[in-house]
Design a protein around this motif. Sequence first.
Motif, PDB file in Angstrom:
ATOM      1  N   GLU A  48       0.905  -1.176  -0.064  1.00  0.00           N
ATOM      2  CA  GLU A  48       0.028   0.053  -0.180  1.00  0.00           C
ATOM      3  C   GLU A  48       1.062   1.423  -0.270  1.00  0.00           C
ATOM      4  O   GLU A  48       0.767   1.859  -0.857  1.00  0.00           O
ATOM      5  CB  GLU A  48      -1.020   0.249   0.782  1.00  0.00           C
ATOM      6  CG  GLU A  48      -1.842  -1.045   1.084  1.00  0.00           C
ATOM      7  CD  GLU A  48      -3.116  -0.862  -0.111  1.00  0.00           C
ATOM      8  OE1 GLU A  48      -3.309   0.341  -0.899  1.00  0.00           O
ATOM      9  OE2 GLU A  48      -4.040  -1.653  -0.169  1.00  0.00           O
ATOM     10  N   LEU A  51       1.963   1.687  -3.451  1.00  0.00           N
ATOM     11  CA  LEU A  51       0.924   2.011  -3.979  1.00  0.00           C
ATOM     12  C   LEU A  51       1.331   3.429  -3.906  1.00  0.00           C
ATOM     13  O   LEU A  51       1.077   4.914  -5.076  1.00  0.00           O
ATOM     14  CB  LEU A  51      -0.344   1.063  -3.863  1.00  0.00           C
ATOM     15  CG  LEU A  51      -1.386   1.707  -5.248  1.00  0.00           C
ATOM     16  CD1 LEU A  51      -1.195   1.305  -6.563  1.00  0.00           C
ATOM     17  CD2 LEU A  51      -2.409   1.886  -4.463  1.00  0.00           C
ATOM     18  N   GLU A  55       1.716   6.754  -7.279  1.00  0.00           N
ATOM     19  CA  GLU A  55       1.064   7.903  -7.339  1.00  0.00           C
ATOM     20  C   GLU A  55       1.387   9.273  -7.898  1.00  0.00           C
ATOM     21  O   GLU A  55       1.208   9.497  -8.395  1.00  0.00           O
ATOM     22  CB  GLU A  55      -0.496   7.331  -6.610  1.00  0.00           C
ATOM     23  CG  GLU A  55      -1.649   8.801  -7.695  1.00  0.00           C
ATOM     24  CD  GLU A  55      -2.401   7.941  -6.573  1.00  0.00           C
ATOM     25  OE1 GLU A  55      -3.792   8.464  -7.134  1.00  0.00           O
ATOM     26  OE2 GLU A  55      -2.652   7.412  -5.829  1.00  0.00           O
ATOM     27  N   ARG A 112      -5.441  -8.532  -2.796  1.00  0.00           N
ATOM     28  CA  ARG A 112      -5.689  -6.616  -2.973  1.00  0.00           C
ATOM     29  C   ARG A 112      -5.457  -6.647  -4.652  1.00  0.00           C
ATOM     30  O   ARG A 112      -6.853  -5.431  -4.507  1.00  0.00           O
ATOM     31  CB  ARG A 112      -4.149  -6.574  -2.207  1.00  0.00           C
ATOM     32  CG  ARG A 112      -3.900  -4.385  -2.224  1.00  0.00           C
ATOM     33  CD  ARG A 112      -5.348  -4.023  -1.487  1.00  0.00           C
ATOM     34  NE  ARG A 112      -5.454  -2.595  -2.230  1.00  0.00           N
ATOM     35  CZ  ARG A 112      -5.025  -2.777  -2.897  1.00  0.00           C
ATOM     36  NH1 ARG A 112      -6.699  -2.398  -4.016  1.00  0.00           N
ATOM     37  NH2 ARG A 112      -5.130  -0.669  -3.110  1.00  0.00           N
ATOM     38  N   PHE A 113      -4.939  -7.340  -5.130  1.00  0.00           N
ATOM     39  CA  PHE A 113      -5.675  -6.427  -6.259  1.00  0.00           C
ATOM     40  C   PHE A 113      -6.442  -7.268  -7.342  1.00  0.00           C
ATOM     41  O   PHE A 113      -6.516  -7.675  -8.736  1.00  0.00           O
ATOM     42  CB  PHE A 113      -4.051  -6.038  -6.629  1.00  0.00           C
ATOM     43  CG  PHE A 113      -3.127  -5.354  -6.480  1.00  0.00           C
ATOM     44  CD1 PHE A 113      -3.384  -4.094  -6.963  1.00  0.00           C
ATOM     45  CD2 PHE A 113      -2.240  -5.097  -5.689  1.00  0.00           C
ATOM     46  CE1 PHE A 113      -2.779  -2.760  -5.773  1.00  0.00           C
ATOM     47  CE2 PHE A 113      -1.102  -4.361  -4.923  1.00  0.00           C
ATOM     48  CZ  PHE A 113      -1.917  -3.535  -5.161  1.00  0.00           C
ATOM     49  N   VAL A 127       0.820  -2.263 -11.643  1.00  0.00           N
ATOM     50  CA  VAL A 127      -0.265  -1.668 -11.152  1.00  0.00           C
ATOM     51  C   VAL A 127      -0.644  -0.187 -11.794  1.00  0.00           C
ATOM     52  O   VAL A 127       0.673   0.222 -11.457  1.00  0.00           O
ATOM     53  CB  VAL A 127      -0.535  -2.015  -9.983  1.00  0.00           C
ATOM     54  CG1 VAL A 127      -1.786  -1.791  -9.223  1.00  0.00           C
ATOM     55  CG2 VAL A 127      -0.593  -3.992  -9.918  1.00  0.00           C
ATOM     56  N   PRO A 129      -1.426   2.542 -10.502  1.00  0.00           N
ATOM     57  CA  PRO A 129      -1.805   3.416  -9.846  1.00  0.00           C
ATOM     58  C   PRO A 129      -3.168   3.807  -9.109  1.00  0.00           C
ATOM     59  O   PRO A 129      -3.670   4.322  -8.791  1.00  0.00           O
ATOM     60  CB  PRO A 129      -0.526   4.177  -9.142  1.00  0.00           C
ATOM     61  CG  PRO A 129      -0.355   4.483 -10.179  1.00  0.00           C
ATOM     62  CD  PRO A 129      -0.636   3.022 -10.683  1.00  0.00           C
ATOM     63  N   SER A 131      -6.104   3.575 -11.285  1.00  0.00           N
ATOM     64  CA  SER A 131      -6.629   2.735 -11.238  1.00  0.00           C
ATOM     65  C   SER A 131      -7.462   1.244 -10.302  1.00  0.00           C
ATOM     66  O   SER A 131      -8.057   0.390  -9.873  1.00  0.00           O
ATOM     67  CB  SER A 131      -7.165   2.009 -12.763  1.00  0.00           C
ATOM     68  OG  SER A 131      -6.371   1.098 -13.159  1.00  0.00           O
ATOM     69  N   GLU A 132      -5.224   1.331  -9.957  1.00  0.00           N
ATOM     70  CA  GLU A 132      -5.281   0.099  -9.060  1.00  0.00           C
ATOM     71  C   GLU A 132      -5.316  -1.215  -9.625  1.00  0.00           C
ATOM     72  O   GLU A 132      -5.488  -2.202  -9.065  1.00  0.00           O
ATOM     73  CB  GLU A 132      -5.913   0.373  -7.595  1.00  0.00           C
ATOM     74  CG  GLU A 132      -6.075   1.061  -6.695  1.00  0.00           C
ATOM     75  CD  GLU A 132      -6.254   1.232  -5.478  1.00  0.00           C
ATOM     76  OE1 GLU A 132      -7.041   0.173  -4.577  1.00  0.00           O
ATOM     77  OE2 GLU A 132      -6.118   2.335  -4.877  1.00  0.00           O
ATOM     78  N   GLN A 133      -5.302  -1.288 -11.141  1.00  0.00           N
ATOM     79  CA  GLN A 133      -5.549  -2.662 -12.215  1.00  0.00           C
ATOM     80  C   GLN A 133      -4.087  -3.367 -12.191  1.00  0.00           C
ATOM     81  O   GLN A 133      -3.185  -2.692 -12.485  1.00  0.00           O
ATOM     82  CB  GLN A 133      -6.388  -1.922 -12.857  1.00  0.00           C
ATOM     83  CG  GLN A 133      -8.110  -1.736 -12.805  1.00  0.00           C
ATOM     84  CD  GLN A 133      -8.791  -2.565 -12.023  1.00  0.00           C
ATOM     85  OE1 GLN A 133      -9.041  -3.545 -11.981  1.00  0.00           O
ATOM     86  NE2 GLN A 133      -9.325  -2.210 -11.249  1.00  0.00           N
TER      87      GLN A 133
END
Length: 269
Positions: A48, A51, A55, A112-113, A127, A129, A131-133
């Motif tokens: 986290e 992440l 971003e 988590r993803f 990933v 960041p 869209s967190e996809q």
Amino acid sequence: MQIRYSNLPSFFALLLWLGFVASPVTADDTNREGRLYPASVNPVADVEQALGRAEDNDRLLLVVAGANWCHDSRALASRLYESPLSDLVQDKYELVFVNVGFYEQGRDVMQRFGVPHYYATPTVLIVDPASEQVINDEDRHQWGNAYNIDMPASVEYFEKWLNHDAAAEPGVESAQLRSLNLKIDEFEQQLADRLVAGYAVVGPLLEATEAGNRSEEFKASWNELRKFRSAIPTAVHELRVEARQRVAAGEENIELAFPDHALLSWELR
């Protein structure tokens, strides 16, 4: 804060190297053996935080889930700190390592993803960041063969995701395709849950083997697990491709044939 082994008391450096003390891994750290998978009390929190940094710094998040006992995991980890790949990663990615232990750790990071489990060591998640996809979903497991992937191919792989444009992807899919993908998701989840039981059997055997106590059961169980887990991403990918193609061809009321996987030895006990 960057931690350098040369500035630590020798006994503490040894503990750090063995993984008993968690520390952040930066692009300035080097380890020719690639034992860069740190012990952590909360790997999800580590991810986290990475992440958030990704971003803030307009980078992609790069999660590498592997183990210090795994030669493919070590091969990828060490290569990530070798030029020219290291330059690319340091500039464009926020890198975080996740230690899967002896298969008893790391699944919560995958989930988590939206990934049911990892099917290879290492498994790589790239990933977005915003869209967190996970954008490399279809080939996130290819690094299970990292030892045999050379530097040019490694650089090419991580370069290609820099051109990923989420906005260019279709934002709306048909109701039928959504329904088919949900069924595929359920199928993958069932296989992943079966894999958990396999990891619970093979993990302790692997740990004992690494400690020099190899059992007769280990080789057969390991090969059975390896065959099963490598079949999962292939089956899921083929189903998704088939679903897309059949929907695009205008078929209606599509029924997919989900492959059977015979009961495994630990499921027969």
